[in-house]
Design a protein around this motif. Structure first.
Motif, PDB file in Angstrom:
ATOM      1  N   LYS A 210       0.840  -1.186   0.000  1.00  0.00           N
ATOM      2  CA  LYS A 210       0.000   0.000   0.000  1.00  0.00           C
ATOM      3  C   LYS A 210       0.878   1.240   0.000  1.00  0.00           C
ATOM      4  O   LYS A 210       1.735   1.401   0.865  1.00  0.00           O
ATOM      5  N   ILE A 211       0.653   2.083  -0.976  1.00  0.00           N
ATOM      6  CA  ILE A 211       1.434   3.312  -1.135  1.00  0.00           C
ATOM      7  C   ILE A 211       0.540   4.508  -0.826  1.00  0.00           C
ATOM      8  O   ILE A 211      -0.651   4.506  -1.146  1.00  0.00           O
ATOM      9  N   ASP A 212       1.094   5.512  -0.225  1.00  0.00           N
ATOM     10  CA  ASP A 212       0.331   6.732   0.075  1.00  0.00           C
ATOM     11  C   ASP A 212       1.078   7.938  -0.496  1.00  0.00           C
ATOM     12  O   ASP A 212       1.623   8.760   0.243  1.00  0.00           O
ATOM     13  N   PRO A 213       1.104   8.063  -1.813  1.00  0.00           N
ATOM     14  CA  PRO A 213       1.867   9.166  -2.420  1.00  0.00           C
ATOM     15  C   PRO A 213       1.127  10.491  -2.274  1.00  0.00           C
ATOM     16  O   PRO A 213      -0.102  10.541  -2.312  1.00  0.00           O
ATOM     17  N   ALA A 214       1.866  11.565  -2.118  1.00  0.00           N
ATOM     18  CA  ALA A 214       1.263  12.895  -2.009  1.00  0.00           C
ATOM     19  C   ALA A 214       0.978  13.435  -3.402  1.00  0.00           C
ATOM     20  O   ALA A 214       1.810  13.340  -4.303  1.00  0.00           O
ATOM     21  N   ALA A 215      -0.220  14.000  -3.590  1.00  0.00           N
ATOM     22  CA  ALA A 215      -0.581  14.577  -4.880  1.00  0.00           C
ATOM     23  C   ALA A 215       0.093  15.933  -5.064  1.00  0.00           C
ATOM     24  O   ALA A 215       0.110  16.759  -4.150  1.00  0.00           O
ATOM     25  N   HIS A 216       0.644  16.151  -6.225  1.00  0.00           N
ATOM     26  CA  HIS A 216       1.274  17.429  -6.543  1.00  0.00           C
ATOM     27  C   HIS A 216       0.299  18.369  -7.240  1.00  0.00           C
ATOM     28  O   HIS A 216       0.506  19.576  -7.280  1.00  0.00           O
ATOM     29  N   MET A 217      -0.754  17.810  -7.818  1.00  0.00           N
ATOM     30  CA  MET A 217      -1.868  18.597  -8.325  1.00  0.00           C
ATOM     31  C   MET A 217      -3.091  17.690  -8.308  1.00  0.00           C
ATOM     32  O   MET A 217      -2.961  16.461  -8.237  1.00  0.00           O
ATOM     33  N   SER A 218      -4.268  18.272  -8.352  1.00  0.00           N
ATOM     34  CA  SER A 218      -5.469  17.446  -8.290  1.00  0.00           C
ATOM     35  C   SER A 218      -6.597  18.101  -9.065  1.00  0.00           C
ATOM     36  O   SER A 218      -6.587  19.305  -9.341  1.00  0.00           O
ATOM     37  N   ALA A 219      -7.584  17.291  -9.445  1.00  0.00           N
ATOM     38  CA  ALA A 219      -8.774  17.756 -10.139  1.00  0.00           C
ATOM     39  C   ALA A 219      -9.978  17.119  -9.462  1.00  0.00           C
ATOM     40  O   ALA A 219      -9.878  16.018  -8.910  1.00  0.00           O
ATOM     41  N   ASP A 220     -11.121  17.824  -9.511  1.00  0.00           N
ATOM     42  CA  ASP A 220     -12.289  17.289  -8.817  1.00  0.00           C
ATOM     43  C   ASP A 220     -13.155  16.400  -9.702  1.00  0.00           C
ATOM     44  O   ASP A 220     -14.223  15.959  -9.280  1.00  0.00           O
ATOM     45  N   ASP A 221     -12.719  16.129 -10.934  1.00  0.00           N
ATOM     46  CA  ASP A 221     -13.389  15.101 -11.714  1.00  0.00           C
ATOM     47  C   ASP A 221     -12.349  14.296 -12.487  1.00  0.00           C
ATOM     48  O   ASP A 221     -11.201  14.711 -12.666  1.00  0.00           O
TER      49      ASP A 221
END
Length: 297
Positions: A210-221
């Motif tokens: 199980k990996i928990d990588p941090a998002a560097h950018m995100s989108a809501d869809d």
């Protein structure tokens, strides 16, 4: 029939909290909708809706009337359908679903169903977030992922795979991760499909990682997250439905083929349970069969 129309209009105004929204659904002007409800209130001798500058909400009497009237209207529609020759569906069918599911998988399959039921108005409500199905009066919702415990009923439509993908341009610049553990050293694009607990869970030869990588950018869809990945902004976790076109044309490539990810259920969610309208049930039966036919091919 005029009285039945007024009752149906009242339920839509009460659920939507708006005369204008309900009027648009019914193909009439806001003033006509307001006058129809005023006539209904006058005939009942009770105020059903409280009108303010911000919203329209049921009064105490209106809420009780809504609670009692909706099942009656649903039963009336079912009775009408049961005696209609040829089984042709009529009225409005409201279907809630995520944008990617609608655009990529459902709408392309709709022509055969629409041709079979030309008098049925299919209203598709798109949102990657979980809609308020009662407020929006959705007859059925298509959900990707596991459903929380609910008194409503659900039906399995399909099971799809989860994929970890990136653009060739990103991999050429940042290198291709050799294993899921290497994801912590890469840029991650977050989206609705990548924020669930199983988004970055991998299995191989009995071992679970199980990996928990941090998002560097995100989108809501999902469409935004996939577009960002195609642009080379990073690696994302999504569904096989959510990026099938991009995998086929090579704008995205799948990572970690030797690792198994957690499959994702796709289900139809019926908020009214056993009282679900026949149009919703027939639509889901049609969609389920269409998907299974494609899998067999």
């Amino acid at each position: 029939m005029k009285d039945i129309f007024a009752l149906r209009l009242f339920t839509r105004v009460a659920r939507l909290g708006s005369f204008s929204a309900a009027a648009r659904e019914c193909g009439m002007s806001q003033s006509q909708a307001s006058r129809t409800i005023a006539d209904l209130e006058a005939s009942l001798g009770a105020r059903l809706l409280s009108r303010t500058t911000r919203a329209v909400v049921p009064t105490e009497a209106g809420a009780e009337f809504l609670h009692r009237m909706e099942p009656i209207l649903d039963a009336l529609e079912e009775a009408e359908q049961s005696v209609r020759e040829g089984g042709e569906l009529r009225g409005i069918l409201r279907v809630a679903m995520p944008t990617s599911v609608a655009v990529r998988e459902v709408i392309p399959r709709l022509p055969a169903f629409a041709e079979r039921h030309p008098a049925l108005h299919i209203q598709i409500m798109l949102d990657d977030r979980r809609q308020d199905l009662v407020r929006d009066a959705a007859d059925v919702a298509i959900r990707v992922g596991r459903l929380p415990d609910s008194s409503a009923t659900a039906k399995s439509i399909a099971t799809i795979s989860r994929v970890i993908v990136a653009a060739p341009s990103y991999l050429a610049r940042a290198g291709t991760p050799g294993s899921p553990a290497d994801l912590v050293d890469h840029r991650i694009v977050g989206g609705p499909a990548s924020f669930v607990p199983t988004a970055w869970t991998f299995e191989r030869e009995g071992d679970t990682l199980k990996i928990d990588p941090a998002a560097h950018m995100s989108a809501d869809d999902n469409e935004g997250a996939v577009a960002a990945a195609v642009a080379g902004l990073g690696i994302t976790s999504t569904t096989s439905w959510g990026c099938g076109r991009e995998l086929a044309d090579g704008s995205l490539v799948r990572l970690f083929p030797g690792w198994k990810t957690v499959d994702i259920p796709v289900q139809a969610f019926f908020p009214l349970g056993r009282a679900t309208r026949v149009a919703a049930r027939q639509f889901i039966d049609f969609l389920t069969n269409a998907l299974r036919e494609e899998i067999r091919r």
